[in-house]
Enzyme design. Structure first.
Site, PDB file in Angstrom:
ATOM      1  N   GLU A 168      24.766  55.157 -16.031  1.00 30.05           N
ATOM      2  CA  GLU A 168      24.532  54.128 -15.010  1.00 30.05           C
ATOM      3  C   GLU A 168      24.151  52.821 -15.687  1.00 30.05           C
ATOM      4  OE1 GLU A 168      23.020  55.871 -10.760  1.00 30.05           O
ATOM      5  OE2 GLU A 168      21.650  54.671 -11.931  1.00 30.05           O
ATOM      6  N   HIS A 206      35.165  48.910  -8.315  1.00 33.03           N
ATOM      7  CA  HIS A 206      34.896  47.804  -7.395  1.00 33.03           C
ATOM      8  C   HIS A 206      34.831  48.283  -5.939  1.00 33.03           C
ATOM      9  CE1 HIS A 206      35.756  45.447 -10.971  1.00 33.03           C
ATOM     10  NE2 HIS A 206      35.036  44.507 -10.399  1.00 33.03           N
ATOM     11  N   CYS A 266      16.229  51.173  -6.210  1.00 32.92           N
ATOM     12  CA  CYS A 266      17.601  51.660  -6.016  1.00 32.92           C
ATOM     13  C   CYS A 266      17.909  51.991  -4.555  1.00 32.92           C
ATOM     14  CB  CYS A 266      17.877  52.863  -6.905  1.00 32.92           C
ATOM     15  SG  CYS A 266      17.920  52.416  -8.656  1.00 32.92           S
TER      16      CYS A 266
END
Length: 155
Positions: A141, A94, A50
């Site tokens: 997530e 986005h 990550c």
């Protein structure tokens, strides 16, 4: 009534039910709605995959509570959607989260507290007359990984 239980006619307000009967109670009730948005981020000072730029389809589950209005509604689901879209989706969908959120590591644990603060302000203004308040948030997530917050933890 036929075998499938289709009503022969619709109930009519004013003749079959009075407007005063629409509010059945005065209890606090929770209402929950789920939303999604897509965004990219990476984690700082993290030793794992990550640390690299990557994206998620986040799911945010919002639970509010309040007392019903004169027609038996705590908050219209459409109004809850508008609050989510104005406060969260418009700002994060986005987007590169590291750039649009306040300075923080963009972990689910940090993001959910920011989301709580933003949604709590918006909902306070929206449902003040019926004491509508944020009760719980869950930020997914992935389908199996999430952070959650309850009202008691934010007091």
């Amino acid at each position: 009534m036929n075998a499938y239980g289709i009503p022969s006619r619709l109930q009519v307000l004013g003749s079959d039910i009075d407007r005063s009967q629409l509010k059945y109670h005065d209890r606090r009730v929770a209402v929950t709605k789920e939303f999604t948005f897509d965004a990219a981020h990476h984690l700082h000072a993290y030793d794992g995959k990550c640390a690299n730029l990557h994206g998620h389809t986040y799911k945010l589950v919002i639970t509010v509570s309040g007392r019903v209005n004169d027609i038996g509604i705590v908050v219209d689901f459409g109004d809850l959607k508008r609050v989510f879209e104005d406060v969260i989706k418009r700002r994060l969908d986005h987007q590169y989260l590291n750039e649009v959120l306040p300075p923080m590591n963009t972990t689910a644990e940090n993001m959910i507290v920011w989301m709580w603060e933003e949604l709590d302000r918006a909902l306070e203004a929206h449902g003040r007359d019926r004491d509508v308040r944020l009760e719980r948030l869950e930020l997914y997530e992935t389908p199996t990984s999430r952070a959650s917050l309850d009202r008691a933890w934010m007091s």
